[in-house]
Design a protein around this motif. Structure first.
Motif, PDB file in Angstrom:
ATOM      1  N   LYS A 190       0.831  -1.207   0.000  1.00 34.03           N
ATOM      2  CA  LYS A 190       0.000   0.000   0.000  1.00 34.03           C
ATOM      3  C   LYS A 190       0.864   1.255   0.000  1.00 34.03           C
ATOM      4  N   THR A 197       1.438   6.413  -7.145  1.00 34.77           N
ATOM      5  CA  THR A 197       0.259   7.088  -7.688  1.00 34.77           C
ATOM      6  C   THR A 197       0.290   8.590  -7.451  1.00 34.77           C
ATOM      7  N   HIS A 198       0.743   8.998  -6.266  1.00 34.25           N
ATOM      8  CA  HIS A 198       0.665  10.408  -5.879  1.00 34.25           C
ATOM      9  C   HIS A 198       2.043  11.044  -5.707  1.00 34.25           C
ATOM     10  N   GLY A 277     -17.055   9.448   6.403  1.00 31.08           N
ATOM     11  CA  GLY A 277     -16.506  10.640   5.775  1.00 31.08           C
ATOM     12  C   GLY A 277     -16.989  11.950   6.363  1.00 31.08           C
ATOM     13  N   GLN A 319      -6.410   0.846   7.074  1.00 23.80           N
ATOM     14  CA  GLN A 319      -7.639   1.603   6.801  1.00 23.80           C
ATOM     15  C   GLN A 319      -7.319   3.090   6.620  1.00 23.80           C
ATOM     16  N   ASP A 322      -5.773   3.574   3.177  1.00 28.05           N
ATOM     17  CA  ASP A 322      -6.814   3.525   2.146  1.00 28.05           C
ATOM     18  C   ASP A 322      -7.546   4.854   2.053  1.00 28.05           C
ATOM     19  N   SER A 323      -7.881   5.417   3.200  1.00 27.35           N
ATOM     20  CA  SER A 323      -8.594   6.692   3.238  1.00 27.35           C
ATOM     21  C   SER A 323      -7.727   7.816   2.689  1.00 27.35           C
ATOM     22  N   ASP A 325      -5.216   7.555   0.595  1.00 20.99           N
ATOM     23  CA  ASP A 325      -5.073   7.311  -0.841  1.00 20.99           C
ATOM     24  C   ASP A 325      -6.268   7.879  -1.598  1.00 20.99           C
ATOM     25  N   SER A 326      -7.467   7.569  -1.105  1.00 17.03           N
ATOM     26  CA  SER A 326      -8.679   8.073  -1.757  1.00 17.03           C
ATOM     27  C   SER A 326      -8.772   9.591  -1.681  1.00 17.03           C
ATOM     28  N   ALA A 327      -8.373  10.157  -0.540  1.00 15.48           N
ATOM     29  CA  ALA A 327      -8.446  11.615  -0.373  1.00 15.48           C
ATOM     30  C   ALA A 327      -7.474  12.317  -1.321  1.00 15.48           C
ATOM     31  N   ALA A 329      -6.496  11.348  -4.126  1.00 14.96           N
ATOM     32  CA  ALA A 329      -6.975  11.204  -5.502  1.00 14.96           C
ATOM     33  C   ALA A 329      -8.018  12.272  -5.861  1.00 14.96           C
ATOM     34  N   THR A 330      -8.626  12.911  -4.872  1.00 17.38           N
ATOM     35  CA  THR A 330      -9.642  13.925  -5.148  1.00 17.38           C
ATOM     36  C   THR A 330      -9.060  15.323  -5.344  1.00 17.38           C
TER      37      THR A 330
END
Length: 334
Positions: A190, A197-198, A277, A319, A322-323, A325-327, A329-330
């Motif tokens: 991860k 990715t970032h 969220g 966890q 994961d959060s 990573d998603s944040a 990406a926005t």
């Protein structure tokens, strides 16, 4: 910051809460009376092995079957697949975010007392444990450690134990190293994914992590440089503020809402949200201030809510990653 009492310097207020004396309400049964554990030493085929920990070196069962967890060891042991026969209490908020199977494992155990509070020694001894795993304040150990050791071999970790070391040593003492290996592999994978990715965002962005706890004074918040933000800084490489070497963590200092405007010097703000969220209840007052709403970072969608259920074992850390990573990406492109 998660309500989970966690390890290392990231446990500022939580450490204070864990300082309450551990009151043993009865005398104990016979036991090994040996000292505690952390790292392996000896032949796994043997019936016992020697391990090292905060309170010395002790012989423990090679494959313990009746383990009691006290204080901060409850959820990390269960996270590693352990099934304790006895536990101390954890908060409702911590239980609420546990995976179903882990919650079931916790609820199947006998509660022997409150975390950092009362432990019923008679109830503890009746469980006939062959190993006790403990993490609480050193003052509590001074008062009750020998009495715990009179029941069964007892492994003690200090509150400043780094979380990865903590996981390693719990897995070793509790004989759950297979699951530890799987979790470590997921963690490394991860971390590598987020960096790949970032990478540009990580390299070019000035971050700040802000938070607020239910212990915070009204009208205050703090800059979080411990806990999950420590993982983002040290493992992923986010440019996050931290205290100077030898100084108290920035998280120890309560800042008035009047200083929210100063957050405008950062490119991205991260703040705590729940599993759905939504801003955590303690942090919600910050988001309702006009100063927060007017921050350029907020108006340009560069204030990111990140979920951190805990930072003292791999499951909740994954966890969090994961959060995060998603944040990330926005984030809108510059």
């Amino acid at each position: 910051m998660s309500s989970t009492l966690t390890t290392r310097r990231g446990m500022s207020v939580a450490v204070a809460l864990m300082s309450a004396s551990l009151l043993l309400t009865a005398c104990g049964s016979d036991g090994d009376g040996n000292k505690a554990a952390g790292e392996t030493g000896g032949d796994k085929s043997a019936k016992t092995r020697s391990v090292k920990a905060e309170n010395g070196t002790v012989k423990i069962p090679a494959a313990p079957r009746r383990i009691v967890t006290i204080g901060n060891t409850n959820l990390p042991f269960i996270d590693l697949g352990g099934k304790p026969v006895g536990v101390t209490e954890v908060s409702d908020s911590d239980l609420a975010v546990l995976p179903k199977e882990q919650k079931t494992a916790y609820e199947a155990a006998e509660v022997v007392g409150s975390s950092g509070g009362d432990v019923d020694l008679e109830k503890l001894a009746a469980l006939k444990p062959d190993l006790i795993l403990v993490q609480f304040h050193s003052n509590d150990w001074d008062k009750v450690g020998k009495r715990l050791e009179s029941v069964a071999p007892t492994v003690l970790w200090g509150l400043d134990t780094e979380w990865k070391e903590f996981a390693d040593e719990i897995a070793t003492a509790g004989n759950v190293t297979d699951e530890l290996g799987r979790q470590k592999a997921k963690f490394e994978k991860k971390i590598a994914k987020i960096k790949k990715t970032h990478g540009k965002t990580i390299d070019d962005t000035k971050f700040v992590d802000v938070s607020r706890g239910d212990w915070s004074d009204p009208g205050t918040f703090y800059i979080a440089d411990i806990g999950c933000s420590e993982i983002a800084r040290d493992d992923i490489g986010l440019d996050l503020p931290e205290a100077a070497e030898g100084k108290d963590p920035l998280a120890y200092e309560s800042l008035p809402f009047e200083q929210i405007a100063e957050l405008s010097k950062y490119d991205v703000i991260t703040y705590p949200v729940d599993a759905e969220g939504r801003p955590t209840k303690p942090f919600l007052p910050v988001t309702k201030t006009n100063t927060w709403k007017a921050l350029p970072t907020v108006t340009s969608d560069r204030a990111l809510g990140v979920f951190c259920p805990g930072n003292n074992s791999y499951g909740p850390v994954l966890q969090y990653l994961d959060s995060l990573d998603s944040a990330l990406a926005t984030l809108p492109t510059k």
